[in-house]
Scaffold this motif. Sequence first.
Motif, PDB file in Angstrom:
ATOM      1  N   ALA A  43       0.849  -1.191   0.000  1.00 30.35           N
ATOM      2  CA  ALA A  43       0.000   0.000   0.000  1.00 30.35           C
ATOM      3  C   ALA A  43       0.883   1.240   0.000  1.00 30.35           C
ATOM      4  N   CYS A  44       0.454   2.267  -0.737  1.00 24.09           N
ATOM      5  CA  CYS A  44       1.266   3.475  -0.811  1.00 24.09           C
ATOM      6  C   CYS A  44       1.066   4.389   0.395  1.00 24.09           C
ATOM      7  N   SER A  45       0.090   4.063   1.261  1.00 18.51           N
ATOM      8  CA  SER A  45      -0.132   4.869   2.462  1.00 18.51           C
ATOM      9  C   SER A  45      -0.839   4.035   3.514  1.00 18.51           C
ATOM     10  N   SER A  46      -0.800   4.522   4.753  1.00 21.66           N
ATOM     11  CA  SER A  46      -1.525   3.853   5.833  1.00 21.66           C
ATOM     12  C   SER A  46      -3.020   3.873   5.572  1.00 21.66           C
ATOM     13  N   ALA A  47      -3.518   4.952   4.956  1.00 23.42           N
ATOM     14  CA  ALA A  47      -4.949   5.079   4.708  1.00 23.42           C
ATOM     15  C   ALA A  47      -5.453   3.964   3.808  1.00 23.42           C
ATOM     16  N   ILE A  48      -4.736   3.699   2.729  1.00 27.49           N
ATOM     17  CA  ILE A  48      -5.213   2.659   1.818  1.00 27.49           C
ATOM     18  C   ILE A  48      -4.964   1.269   2.398  1.00 27.49           C
ATOM     19  N   ALA A  49      -3.936   1.104   3.212  1.00 26.60           N
ATOM     20  CA  ALA A  49      -3.712  -0.186   3.883  1.00 26.60           C
ATOM     21  C   ALA A  49      -4.860  -0.479   4.851  1.00 26.60           C
ATOM     22  N   ASN A  50      -5.270   0.506   5.619  1.00 24.30           N
ATOM     23  CA  ASN A  50      -6.382   0.317   6.562  1.00 24.30           C
ATOM     24  C   ASN A  50      -7.679   0.024   5.814  1.00 24.30           C
ATOM     25  N   ARG A  67       5.996   3.972   1.131  1.00 25.32           N
ATOM     26  CA  ARG A  67       5.584   5.279   0.632  1.00 25.32           C
ATOM     27  C   ARG A  67       5.883   5.438  -0.853  1.00 25.32           C
ATOM     28  N   ASN A  68       5.206   6.382  -1.472  1.00 30.08           N
ATOM     29  CA  ASN A  68       5.498   6.749  -2.852  1.00 30.08           C
ATOM     30  C   ASN A  68       6.778   7.563  -2.931  1.00 30.08           C
ATOM     31  N   CYS A  69       7.221   7.829  -4.151  1.00 37.34           N
ATOM     32  CA  CYS A  69       8.448   8.603  -4.331  1.00 37.34           C
ATOM     33  C   CYS A  69       8.294   9.582  -5.479  1.00 37.34           C
ATOM     34  N   ILE A  70       9.181  10.561  -5.511  1.00 38.49           N
ATOM     35  CA  ILE A  70       9.303  11.464  -6.644  1.00 38.49           C
ATOM     36  C   ILE A  70      10.789  11.614  -6.961  1.00 38.49           C
ATOM     37  N   ASP A  71      11.079  12.176  -8.115  1.00 36.76           N
ATOM     38  CA  ASP A  71      12.457  12.501  -8.472  1.00 36.76           C
ATOM     39  C   ASP A  71      12.754  13.875  -7.879  1.00 36.76           C
TER      40      ASP A  71
END
Length: 392
Positions: free
Chosen positions: A159-166, A181-185
């Motif tokens: 999951a990219c965040s706790s919100a979507i994991a929950n 977590r997600n990432c950016i350049d």
Amino acid sequence: MGDRWLVILTELAGVTESTGGVGRRYAAMLPRLRGQGVDPVVLLFPDSPLRDGHFTNGIIVRAWPSRLPRPLRLLVRAAIAWWEVVKLRPAVVVSPEWQGVAALAPRRAALVTNLVTSMRIINEHTASPAGMGPARRLTNRLQIALEDLQVRRSKGAIACSSAIANWARDLFPGVDLAVVRNCIDVDTVRALSRESHLPAGWPAESNEPSVLFVGRLEARKGAPVAALAAGHLGARMPNVHFIFAGGRGDTRREAGPEELMALAGPHTQGRVHFLGDVRGPELFRAMAQASVVTCPSAWEAFGNVVLEAKASGTPVSATSGSGFDDFCTDGVDSVMSPPGDAHALAVAWERVLNDPALADRISHNAAAQVDDFSAARVAADFVAQVRRWSNP
């Protein structure tokens, strides 16, 4: 040569003409996987035209465009993905859940699903599917079925965040879940925010305060709430410009520029600007130029654009109760307001615009924070988690 991974996507920055946070995330992360001993190959099912070439940063990208009707397209893509896995025999298959393109991957494949934003989540935060025509309802149900099947057949789901994991734990009780977590350049965004040109349509009065909304003009991204908030703030601060950078949403369901301007009301006359779909360098420059960047989403799985705004050095306004909560703290690195509350959103903007010390503090803290979301750091964590599932 590292472990062969097949990464199945529907968008990829630099390859597909249109992309959101998922496409930008993988474009940043894929080259860094090699430093973690991974040999990635991308299987791409684009929903927008392809740009020049099918290669990005030396990663082989095999694209399968399709103009089939959407329900058939979903099934054909899942079947092609199954065949590609059979042929390539990768050590790992990684794919976001969107469209369920990896739903039919062979059982022996070490499938890892990256939970980002599913059709189920979109339905929960937009108009009910009951308002759709029969063909769209069929497509909607089929996409949900494929996405659910892909997650349930996975060795694990990132999951990219706790919100979507929950959100996913109750829906998929037998699936092992982890948050990465997600990432950016980060370095690229910082450089482009300084060096690029402002987009066409940026107000000439660049020395006056401005609030920049970034996102599609749709309710899920909070565009109508932002327009109402502009009206509230415009009544108190008539010198502020309100700028919307985002393409139109579904024209059958979503408010367009005319409706949004009407929501903003008479106090903002001549001060509301619509730039259209701005991406990449011009968007980063616009973020750096604005006084506040706002992302008032009703719900967000993560929200890469907020990280990009933080990297540009501008104070950010976001909403509480979803993926932003993992990396946004009110008064520390952002200003927060409840989703759907136009008055609270206007107050959040006003806090930053009227308090230079607060604006400087949250911008400084945010700039230091984003380094932890660099592609190299996230790729290392992502690979470590996938290997826990693929090499038990």
